[in-house]
Scaffold this active site. Sequence first.
Site, short mmCIF file in Angstrom:
data_model
loop_
_atom_site.label_atom_id
_atom_site.label_comp_id
_atom_site.label_asym_id
_atom_site.label_seq_id
_atom_site.Cartn_x
_atom_site.Cartn_y
_atom_site.Cartn_z
N LYS A 102 -5.50 4.92 8.38
CA LYS A 102 -4.38 5.66 7.80
C LYS A 102 -4.66 7.16 7.77
CE LYS A 102 -2.66 1.75 5.17
NZ LYS A 102 -2.28 1.18 3.87
N SER A 143 0.79 -1.23 0.00
CA SER A 143 0.00 0.00 0.00
C SER A 143 0.82 1.29 0.00
CB SER A 143 -0.96 0.02 1.19
OG SER A 143 -0.25 0.02 2.41
#
Length: 356
Positions: free
Chosen positions: A294, A249
């Site tokens: 996140k 990611s």
Amino acid sequence: MGSKREDSARFFGKRNIRGAVITVLLALSFFIPTPYYLYQPGSAEELAPMVTVEGGDKAEKGALMLTTVSSLKASNYYYLAYGYFAPHTEIKRENEVRGDLSEEEYSRLLAHMMKSSQHNAIVAGLRAAEQSVQVRNVGVFLSDFVEGSKAKGILQVGDILHAVDGKKLVQVQELSEYIAQKKPGEKVEVSFTRDGKELKEKVELVEFIVKTTAGDVRRTGLAVHLENETEIDPARNVKINADDIGGPSAGLMFSLEIFNQIVAEDITKGYRIAGTGTITMDGEVGQIGGIRHKVVAASDEGAEIFFAPKDIKQEYDTNAQEAADEVEKLGLPLKVVPVATLQEAIDYLKKLDVKS
């Protein structure tokens, strides 16, 4: 009837036994594992110290940052109970995290994903900066099995396939095309590498269904998910020291940092810029997991801009929507910018005014 002293002794004796049993049970509960993982906001880490481009310039007025999710195995019921009350915590069953993969298979998969992510980021970042890089396909990585596959139990996740029936096949497309000419029930000899060892096994082919945008398609094959395994030869050496950060990611943010160290202009322009998203060698940005965590991690580290994968497929993609929803829900001082490609992120930053 006994005396009051005897009755009292019996009462306190029973109470002490119950207390001892409860104490033992509580002690044992520290060692009883649970099938759950706790997910929380991790960190937002500056990329300049992690990424070094040969002849590049690390100086940045602002910062480009990758974001992570903190994963903790609920190794006992106390950790699990903590997860129910801790803020920004998501609880997932173990089979949601790694399916039915063994620890070895899961470790191989994570290592491959990180290696591929870094290769893709290097290629995408260098090409965006008009630098050359050669890519070699060296095999096909087995990442998962389709239900009904006869290969399961013979092959493993993490195997790198490089030949079928003695014919060298090092790309997903050419391997699939070769096998598609055969019929269900036929067996093929697969040559592959596992943990550095060269192996060969006979595998029976099956008919399976592949879901496409045009509908379900029946195919003949190993009924496995495959990805190209590559080696790269860049014009400039690029080193990425990501320590124990796993998964794919960080691809988008790695490629932005590589680009920024090569070009003359500092694309950060004084802003703290975080983000997430997978990256292909062609610079396409893909969806990831845990984006709500996140976003919180980015905000905690003072990020002002957050790049999120754009939601392209309406029924599957939710990253940009979830990121914007989390920012609004928590009132975070963070601008979410959805991007479908590395170039879109670069173009957005180029249009920004320099932060005063």
